[in-house]
Scaffold this motif. Structure first.
Motif, PDB file in Angstrom:
ATOM      1  N   SER A 135       1.157  -1.033  -0.343  1.00  0.00           N
ATOM      2  CA  SER A 135       0.481  -0.187   0.322  1.00  0.00           C
ATOM      3  C   SER A 135       1.207   1.107  -0.355  1.00  0.00           C
ATOM      4  O   SER A 135       0.564   2.656  -0.839  1.00  0.00           O
ATOM      5  CB  SER A 135      -0.851  -0.259   0.930  1.00  0.00           C
ATOM      6  OG  SER A 135      -1.914  -1.300   1.219  1.00  0.00           O
ATOM      7  N   ALA A 136       2.029   1.085   0.472  1.00  0.00           N
ATOM      8  CA  ALA A 136       2.772   2.518   0.566  1.00  0.00           C
ATOM      9  C   ALA A 136       3.423   2.672  -0.652  1.00  0.00           C
ATOM     10  O   ALA A 136       3.769   3.495  -0.941  1.00  0.00           O
ATOM     11  CB  ALA A 136       4.677   2.210   1.709  1.00  0.00           C
ATOM     12  N   VAL A 137       4.434   1.604  -1.291  1.00  0.00           N
ATOM     13  CA  VAL A 137       4.813   2.145  -2.982  1.00  0.00           C
ATOM     14  C   VAL A 137       3.125   1.813  -3.528  1.00  0.00           C
ATOM     15  O   VAL A 137       3.260   2.922  -4.333  1.00  0.00           O
ATOM     16  CB  VAL A 137       5.244   0.526  -3.124  1.00  0.00           C
ATOM     17  CG1 VAL A 137       5.477   0.175  -4.902  1.00  0.00           C
ATOM     18  CG2 VAL A 137       6.074  -0.272  -2.885  1.00  0.00           C
ATOM     19  N   ALA A 138       1.728   1.847  -3.258  1.00  0.00           N
ATOM     20  CA  ALA A 138       1.404   2.027  -4.330  1.00  0.00           C
ATOM     21  C   ALA A 138       0.333   3.112  -4.323  1.00  0.00           C
ATOM     22  O   ALA A 138       0.302   4.347  -5.303  1.00  0.00           O
ATOM     23  CB  ALA A 138      -0.273   1.154  -4.597  1.00  0.00           C
ATOM     24  N   ALA A 139       1.204   4.045  -3.302  1.00  0.00           N
ATOM     25  CA  ALA A 139       0.577   5.951  -2.580  1.00  0.00           C
ATOM     26  C   ALA A 139       1.537   6.385  -2.723  1.00  0.00           C
ATOM     27  O   ALA A 139       0.957   7.302  -3.945  1.00  0.00           O
ATOM     28  CB  ALA A 139       0.359   5.351  -1.011  1.00  0.00           C
ATOM     29  N   ARG A 140       2.745   5.347  -2.956  1.00  0.00           N
ATOM     30  CA  ARG A 140       3.819   6.695  -3.226  1.00  0.00           C
ATOM     31  C   ARG A 140       3.827   6.596  -5.294  1.00  0.00           C
ATOM     32  O   ARG A 140       3.788   7.467  -5.459  1.00  0.00           O
ATOM     33  CB  ARG A 140       4.923   5.877  -3.746  1.00  0.00           C
ATOM     34  CG  ARG A 140       6.768   6.916  -4.130  1.00  0.00           C
ATOM     35  CD  ARG A 140       6.501   8.069  -3.643  1.00  0.00           C
ATOM     36  NE  ARG A 140       7.671   8.907  -4.708  1.00  0.00           N
ATOM     37  CZ  ARG A 140       7.736   9.413  -5.476  1.00  0.00           C
ATOM     38  NH1 ARG A 140       6.614  10.250  -5.811  1.00  0.00           N
ATOM     39  NH2 ARG A 140       8.621  10.266  -6.210  1.00  0.00           N
ATOM     40  N   LEU A 141       3.616   5.690  -5.841  1.00  0.00           N
ATOM     41  CA  LEU A 141       3.300   5.529  -7.283  1.00  0.00           C
ATOM     42  C   LEU A 141       1.640   6.568  -7.952  1.00  0.00           C
ATOM     43  O   LEU A 141       1.645   7.148  -9.139  1.00  0.00           O
ATOM     44  CB  LEU A 141       3.184   3.619  -8.040  1.00  0.00           C
ATOM     45  CG  LEU A 141       4.205   3.109  -7.639  1.00  0.00           C
ATOM     46  CD1 LEU A 141       4.263   1.980  -8.233  1.00  0.00           C
ATOM     47  CD2 LEU A 141       5.348   4.124  -8.679  1.00  0.00           C
TER      48      LEU A 141
ATOM     49  N   GLN B 125       3.038   9.791 -13.230  1.00  0.00           N
ATOM     50  CA  GLN B 125       3.791   9.987 -14.433  1.00  0.00           C
ATOM     51  C   GLN B 125       5.324   8.691 -14.441  1.00  0.00           C
ATOM     52  O   GLN B 125       6.256   7.781 -15.417  1.00  0.00           O
ATOM     53  CB  GLN B 125       5.092  10.898 -14.705  1.00  0.00           C
ATOM     54  CG  GLN B 125       5.653  11.643 -13.805  1.00  0.00           C
ATOM     55  CD  GLN B 125       5.408  11.618 -12.170  1.00  0.00           C
ATOM     56  OE1 GLN B 125       4.380  11.888 -12.391  1.00  0.00           O
ATOM     57  NE2 GLN B 125       6.415  12.026 -11.482  1.00  0.00           N
ATOM     58  N   LEU B 126       5.832   8.005 -12.842  1.00  0.00           N
ATOM     59  CA  LEU B 126       5.998   6.750 -13.111  1.00  0.00           C
ATOM     60  C   LEU B 126       5.710   5.731 -13.354  1.00  0.00           C
ATOM     61  O   LEU B 126       6.441   4.720 -14.133  1.00  0.00           O
ATOM     62  CB  LEU B 126       7.096   6.817 -11.310  1.00  0.00           C
ATOM     63  CG  LEU B 126       7.559   7.931 -11.049  1.00  0.00           C
ATOM     64  CD1 LEU B 126       8.122   7.766  -9.712  1.00  0.00           C
ATOM     65  CD2 LEU B 126       8.852   7.555 -11.309  1.00  0.00           C
ATOM     66  N   ILE B 127       4.391   5.322 -13.899  1.00  0.00           N
ATOM     67  CA  ILE B 127       3.955   4.186 -14.006  1.00  0.00           C
ATOM     68  C   ILE B 127       3.155   4.017 -15.340  1.00  0.00           C
ATOM     69  O   ILE B 127       3.224   2.932 -16.306  1.00  0.00           O
ATOM     70  CB  ILE B 127       3.575   3.947 -12.913  1.00  0.00           C
ATOM     71  CG1 ILE B 127       1.965   2.083 -12.928  1.00  0.00           C
ATOM     72  CG2 ILE B 127       1.710   4.607 -12.733  1.00  0.00           C
ATOM     73  CD1 ILE B 127       1.846   1.476 -12.466  1.00  0.00           C
TER      74      ILE B 127
ATOM     75  N   GLN C 256      12.524   4.483 -14.428  1.00  0.00           N
ATOM     76  CA  GLN C 256      13.211   5.608 -13.514  1.00  0.00           C
ATOM     77  C   GLN C 256      12.278   4.898 -12.046  1.00  0.00           C
ATOM     78  O   GLN C 256      11.987   4.165 -11.257  1.00  0.00           O
ATOM     79  CB  GLN C 256      11.682   6.278 -13.836  1.00  0.00           C
ATOM     80  CG  GLN C 256      13.011   7.431 -15.101  1.00  0.00           C
ATOM     81  CD  GLN C 256      12.596   8.681 -15.365  1.00  0.00           C
ATOM     82  OE1 GLN C 256      11.307   9.147 -15.255  1.00  0.00           O
ATOM     83  NE2 GLN C 256      13.134   9.247 -16.206  1.00  0.00           N
ATOM     84  N   LEU C 257      11.039   3.934 -12.829  1.00  0.00           N
ATOM     85  CA  LEU C 257      10.081   3.356 -11.909  1.00  0.00           C
ATOM     86  C   LEU C 257      10.851   2.028 -11.072  1.00  0.00           C
ATOM     87  O   LEU C 257      10.662   1.896  -9.974  1.00  0.00           O
ATOM     88  CB  LEU C 257       8.936   2.353 -12.446  1.00  0.00           C
ATOM     89  CG  LEU C 257       7.815   1.471 -11.933  1.00  0.00           C
ATOM     90  CD1 LEU C 257       7.041   2.342 -10.767  1.00  0.00           C
ATOM     91  CD2 LEU C 257       6.346   0.590 -12.685  1.00  0.00           C
ATOM     92  N   GLN C 258      11.857   1.876 -12.168  1.00  0.00           N
ATOM     93  CA  GLN C 258      12.735   0.410 -11.047  1.00  0.00           C
ATOM     94  C   GLN C 258      13.790   0.942  -9.841  1.00  0.00           C
ATOM     95  O   GLN C 258      13.884   0.689  -9.226  1.00  0.00           O
ATOM     96  CB  GLN C 258      13.320  -0.059 -11.870  1.00  0.00           C
ATOM     97  CG  GLN C 258      14.097  -1.257 -12.013  1.00  0.00           C
ATOM     98  CD  GLN C 258      13.171  -2.021 -11.320  1.00  0.00           C
ATOM     99  OE1 GLN C 258      13.113  -2.741 -11.941  1.00  0.00           O
ATOM    100  NE2 GLN C 258      14.425  -3.090  -9.989  1.00  0.00           N
ATOM    101  N   ALA C 259      14.017   2.253 -10.348  1.00  0.00           N
ATOM    102  CA  ALA C 259      15.179   3.110  -9.445  1.00  0.00           C
ATOM    103  C   ALA C 259      13.613   3.054  -8.149  1.00  0.00           C
ATOM    104  O   ALA C 259      14.336   3.764  -7.447  1.00  0.00           O
ATOM    105  CB  ALA C 259      15.536   4.168  -9.999  1.00  0.00           C
ATOM    106  N   GLU C 260      12.735   3.514  -8.157  1.00  0.00           N
ATOM    107  CA  GLU C 260      11.655   4.024  -7.498  1.00  0.00           C
ATOM    108  C   GLU C 260      11.558   2.386  -6.865  1.00  0.00           C
ATOM    109  O   GLU C 260      11.298   3.308  -5.577  1.00  0.00           O
ATOM    110  CB  GLU C 260      10.371   4.780  -7.928  1.00  0.00           C
ATOM    111  CG  GLU C 260       9.777   5.301  -6.998  1.00  0.00           C
ATOM    112  CD  GLU C 260       9.565   6.671  -6.063  1.00  0.00           C
ATOM    113  OE1 GLU C 260       9.733   6.156  -4.818  1.00  0.00           O
ATOM    114  OE2 GLU C 260      11.306   7.245  -6.345  1.00  0.00           O
ATOM    115  N   LEU C 261      12.047   1.739  -7.466  1.00  0.00           N
ATOM    116  CA  LEU C 261      10.707   0.828  -6.341  1.00  0.00           C
ATOM    117  C   LEU C 261      12.324   0.280  -5.386  1.00  0.00           C
ATOM    118  O   LEU C 261      11.864  -0.665  -4.733  1.00  0.00           O
ATOM    119  CB  LEU C 261      10.366  -1.037  -7.476  1.00  0.00           C
ATOM    120  CG  LEU C 261       9.441  -1.647  -7.410  1.00  0.00           C
ATOM    121  CD1 LEU C 261       8.525  -1.513  -6.164  1.00  0.00           C
ATOM    122  CD2 LEU C 261       9.211  -2.498  -7.876  1.00  0.00           C
ATOM    123  N   ASP C 262      13.343   0.347  -6.024  1.00  0.00           N
ATOM    124  CA  ASP C 262      14.017  -0.415  -5.727  1.00  0.00           C
ATOM    125  C   ASP C 262      14.464   0.204  -4.220  1.00  0.00           C
ATOM    126  O   ASP C 262      15.264  -0.048  -2.870  1.00  0.00           O
ATOM    127  CB  ASP C 262      15.918  -0.473  -6.028  1.00  0.00           C
ATOM    128  CG  ASP C 262      15.681  -1.053  -7.354  1.00  0.00           C
ATOM    129  OD1 ASP C 262      15.421  -1.698  -6.826  1.00  0.00           O
ATOM    130  OD2 ASP C 262      16.271  -0.382  -8.358  1.00  0.00           O
TER     131      ASP C 262
END
Length: 682
Positions: free
Chosen positions: A45-51, A56-58, A248-254
């Motif tokens: 849920s925290a990752v989903a809220a950030r996206l 534009q990241l997803i 960019q999404l991969q860097a944010e997910l890391d």
């Protein structure tokens, strides 16, 4: 069933302890699993809220969300460029999900898989066609038979199907009005029993970020209308976008990565846009020395059957609809993998129907929690097995002790009375205060009372004979005086009859007195070594002289028969047996005596013709005052002869029995007389 086996079965109740412990551990494991899913849901849920706050990241290409579902194709990241030989051997180990192409009837016509390496797009197309129509150069047609069409952002390529060899791609040049060959598109055809296969490569810029694949199946190579076709090209004629992982999404997910946690972001159609972390560690688990024990514990603690985690893709049940989902899957070595899926929905307030941008899928192994539960289960099993083993040994020992007491009481009760019916008087008394001890003391008290009563019966004969002698003497003296008086005929007849009765009564009292004295004298007899064969010879000769109405025979082995005992008592025993045989044997019949050596005793038999023993009298014959003679007691037989014979046999530690002969013609008496054990003082 014996008492020890019964208590052994009762001790199996201790096995309920491990079962109850397993049920408790299952509840604990379920609570820990629910807690893990809640924590995993919070992470997703925290990752989903950030996206959702940075769409534009997803979704960097807003036009893609307007395309119809199924138009997009996914570019799988490839570790290295595959060899373009048409066989597709480099694709199989990757286990990449293939896109199925369905014809007008909904049947699968082809499968296509796309990948990308270093700016080039690779395509593997497998077509199921049992009757392919290959390109015929004689027709002069560009694609007279089966054909593959590729639609990019600004070009339409046609690839005629060949049975083998290099693939040729042609496109129509509007400026020149001719079909030209695209040399930047390289590939190769191969045929198979099910159809044909194409392995192709082209630069990514040539696609313009869009691509659609069409398969046309014709019956012949004459350019007729295709019988079947399957395509990813939408109805508007515009190819779908090529979907690939977003850096960019991969860097944010890391930033959210943790050990044993896999995070993946998929778009609305389930294509993976970014992924970080790993879950499975099957090789490391197999290298552990305790993997077999852990596998067994996991099988025992398993609550339900779980679906298996897909090897090369995310579970399809977690990439559907717009709601959150959570589920457990089965991993390697019966391990569990928790999966949570949370939708990513844009927060733009000016949009009435907020679009679904994608989903965040979080996967985490329950290895740590399972290891904790397995460690508790291991301790539980050790403690439970130790407790069950101790309880089993304790109950087995108690059962053995209790069984020993019962067997001891049984042996004492069985040996409390000898063969003559006398109480041995050595019945043990228990000092324990339990019910078995009380039963033992009750038996001892009962046998003591029976011994007193038996002693009274044994001395009753001597007491009666002593007490009746004086009144009998008075009666007899009176009858003697009366007999010398002047009496009429009737009175004299009655007086003589009373005198005969008193004489018979006096004989009975003398016999009772003699029997009582003989029983006491037997116990005082002295033993000596003698020849049993010589004693039998003398006795048989004497019987022949005394009993002229019967014939006597002796069967004995040659040589001496040494024996220790009281010869005069043994002679008296045989006298009783022979006298009994003469009483029942017919006149001029043979009475046979025989002796034989056995392992540790002599077997002496006396058999005669005559009536058989009544049923149930084979043991009663040797009791005192028991007789089976049918003379109304006129002969004065009190049943003491065989009783005395048994007393003499008991004195010699022998065993005297009576039975009917097998031929049913008479009776046989058998005396088992020890000669080894009897050597020495009796």
């Amino acid at each position: 069933m014996k008492l020890r086996r019964q208590l052994l079965l009762v001790s199996l109740v201790a096995l309920a302890l491990p079962w109850a412990g397993c049920q408790y551990l299952r509840q604990v494991d379920q609570a820990l699993a629910e807690g893990q899913l809640q924590a995993l849901d919070a992470t997703a849920s925290a990752v989903a809220a950030r996206l959702a706050s940075a769409p534009q990241l997803i979704a960097p290409d807003p036009e893609r969300h307007g395309r119809p579902p199924g138009a997009q194709l996914y570019l799988n990241p490839l570790p290295q460029a595959p060899l373009l030989d048409g066989y597709g051997d480099d694709w199989r180990p990757l286990e990449l999900p293939a896109r199925e192409l369905l014809d007008q009837r909904g049947e699968a016509l082809a499968q296509v898989t796309l990948g990308q390496v270093a700016g080039r797009v690779y395509l593997l197309l497998t077509v199921a066609d049992s009757t392919p129509a290959y390109q015929d150069p004689r027709t002069g047609l560009l694609a007279g038979g089966d054909a593959i069409e590729l639609h990019t952002a600004d070009r339409h390529y046609t690839l005629p199907v060949a049975s083998q060899g290099a693939a040729q791609a042609h496109w129509y040049n509007l400026h020149r009005g001719t079909h030209e060959r695209e040399l930047r598109l390289r590939g190769r055809w191969t045929s198979s029993a099910r159809g044909y296969q194409l392995e192709l490569s082209l630069p990514y810029p040539l696609t313009g970020g869009s691509l659609a694949v069409t398969v046309a199946d014709r019956a012949s190579s004459d350019g007729a209308k295709p019988l079947r076709s399957a395509s990813t090209l939408p109805a508007d004629g515009l190819p779908g976008k090529l979907v690939q992982p977003l850096p960019q999404l991969q860097a944010e997910l890391d930033h959210f990565a943790r050990p044993q946690l896999r995070l993946a972001v998929v778009d609305s159609e389930g294509f993976v846009l970014a992924s970080s972390g790993q879950v499975e560690r099957a090789e490391e688990d197999l290298q552990r020395p305790s993997w077999l024990r852990n596998w067994i514990y996991r099988r025992l603690l398993a609550r339900e059957s779980l679906p298996e985690m897909p090897a090369a893709q995310l579970p399809a049940t977690l990439t559907q609809n717009r709601t959150s989902a959570e589920q457990w899957f089965r991993g390697p070595l019966e391990g569990r993998i928790g999966a949570v899926s949370v939708p990513v929905i844009t927060r733009a307030d000016d949009i009435i129907e907020r679009p679904l941008l994608g989903r965040v899928v979080a996967l985490q192994s329950a290895e740590a929690l399972q290891s904790l539960t397995e460690s508790a289960a291991h301790q539980l099993w050790l403690i439970s097995c130790a407790a069950a083993g101790a309880a089993l040994l304790l109950l087995l020992g108690y059962a053995s002790w209790l069984s020993w007491r019962i067997r001891r009481l049984h042996r004492a009760a069985r040996n409390a009375v000898d063969a003559s019916g006398k109480l041995r008087g050595n019945f043990p008394r228990s000092r324990f205060g339990d019910e078995l001890g009380a039963l033992n003391r009750a038996f001892a008290g009962l046998l003591a009372e029976l011994d007193q009563y038996h002693h009274y019966l044994r001395t009753l004969a001597s007491k009666l004979s002593h007490e009746l002698r004086t009144p009998l003497a008075v009666v007899r003296s009176s009858l003697d005086n009366l007999s010398v008086s002047d009496l009429d005929t009737d009175s004299r007849r009655y007086a003589e009859r009373a005198l005969d009765g008193s004489a018979r009564l006096s004989g009975i009292l003398n016999s009772l007195s003699a029997a009582s004295n003989l029983e006491a004298s037997i116990q005082q007899a002295e033993t000596e070594m003698f020849d049993l064969a010589d004693l039998l010879d003398v006795l048989v000769q004497s019987y022949g002289d005394a009993q002229r109405g019967h014939r006597f025979a002796l069967d004995k082995p040659a040589g001496e028969l040494p024996c220790r005992g009281a010869p005069e008592l043994l002679a008296q025993l045989l006298d009783k047996l022979v006298d009994n045989a003469c009483s029942f044997a017919p006149q001029d019949s043979e009475i046979k005596l025989s002796v034989a050596r056995e392992k540790d005793a002599y077997r002496i038999e006396v058999e005669n013709d005559g009536p058989l023993l009544p049923e149930g009298y084979s043991h009663k014959l040797f009791d005192s005052l028991v007789s089976v003679r049918d003379d109304g007691g006129r002969a004065g037989h009190l049943g003491l002869g065989l009783h005395i014979a048994r007393l003499i046999a008991d004195f010699h530690r022998g065993h005297l029995t009576a039975a009917n002969r097998q031929d049913g013609a008479g009776v046989i008496f058998t005396l088992q007389l020890p000669y080894r054990a009897a050597v020495g003082p009796l």
